[in-house]
Design an enzyme around this catalytic site. Sequence first.
Site, PDB file in Angstrom:
ATOM      1  CG  ASP A 166      -1.566  -1.145   1.574  1.00  0.00           C
ATOM      2  OD1 ASP A 166      -1.411  -2.491   0.907  1.00  0.00           O
ATOM      3  OD2 ASP A 166      -3.058  -0.822   1.601  1.00  0.00           O
ATOM      4  CE  LYS A 230      -4.925   1.998   2.484  1.00  0.00           C
ATOM      5  NZ  LYS A 230      -3.863   1.098   3.001  1.00  0.00           N
ATOM      6  CE  LYS A 266      -6.927  -1.021   2.817  1.00  0.00           C
ATOM      7  NZ  LYS A 266      -5.506  -1.673   3.198  1.00  0.00           N
TER       8      LYS A 266
END
Length: 330
Positions: A166, A230, A266
């Site tokens: 991430d 995300k 996400k």
Amino acid sequence: MPTTASAAPAASASGPRQAHGLGDVTASDTTLRRFLHGLPGVDTVGLEARAASLGTRSIKTTAKAYALDLAISMVDLTTLEGADTPGKVRALGAKAVHPDPTDPATPSAAAVCVYPDMVPAAREAVAGSGVKVASVATAFPAGRASRAVKLADVREAVAAGADEVDMVIDRGAFLAGHYLKVYEEIVAVRETCGDAARLKVIFETGELSTYDNIRRASWLGMLAGADFIKTSTGKVAVNATPANTLLMLQAVRDFRAQTGVQVGVKPAGGIRTAKDAVKFLVLVNETAGGDWLDNHWFRFGASSLLNDLLMQRQKLATGRYSGPDYVTVD
């Protein structure tokens, strides 16, 4: 039943390794700027009204049971604190594998998300389970470091065995209009991940100021090879919201329609209750469609959400809430 985190549908974004047919728009800063600023402007009132409307949808008992299990299977159980220890991470990993030890039918979480130095402990805890290990990288959460330092961060995480990375984008560069710099950094991270790890690109939507910027960042991330886009780090005042997640779901839907490449979403930060999680699943179904109702394509970045999902699941099964000791306090 929901699929497990090990499921891998055939179509997936794989960065520069998979052509999306839009390479000409990233040829220069000028062409990339022209493309991003040529995207349709966001109707703020319409977007927020749509998100609010979808949030009122009623979920009946059978569908609710399915939704709770699906949401559990989509959680990236997360600890990103300076006080993290190997013991805490191992406990979190054990919980991700068996969220409710009293009920073996409870799905496992999708992943455990930790700092790079905690990856070995997380891998030990989830070994053989199908639960993934995700690691934040690129000088998380601020992203204020040289590219060399950021890539070293990614290499450390991947070498330690992270299945997913991430990364945070350079928001300062993005807001200054240096889109090609941001694009090239994502590409470099994607190449560093190689085939070993999927890449989630964090925009920190609360710092991007406008919905137009969130749409541009979404397309920029996808063009650069993100496997997921995300919302946020969970470390700022405004994190995931129904409206910004809806906007990103529209972006992945439109990107697949144009390129044939599917990218995951996400939302992270601020999603704490089962009721909220179900609302987000409605957003997914009604916006991107059923192809995204799978933990290979949709995740919740959360630390406390799982507990409420478990308590609501138990309430649905028994008709009563458990005492406070039913779930662990992470």
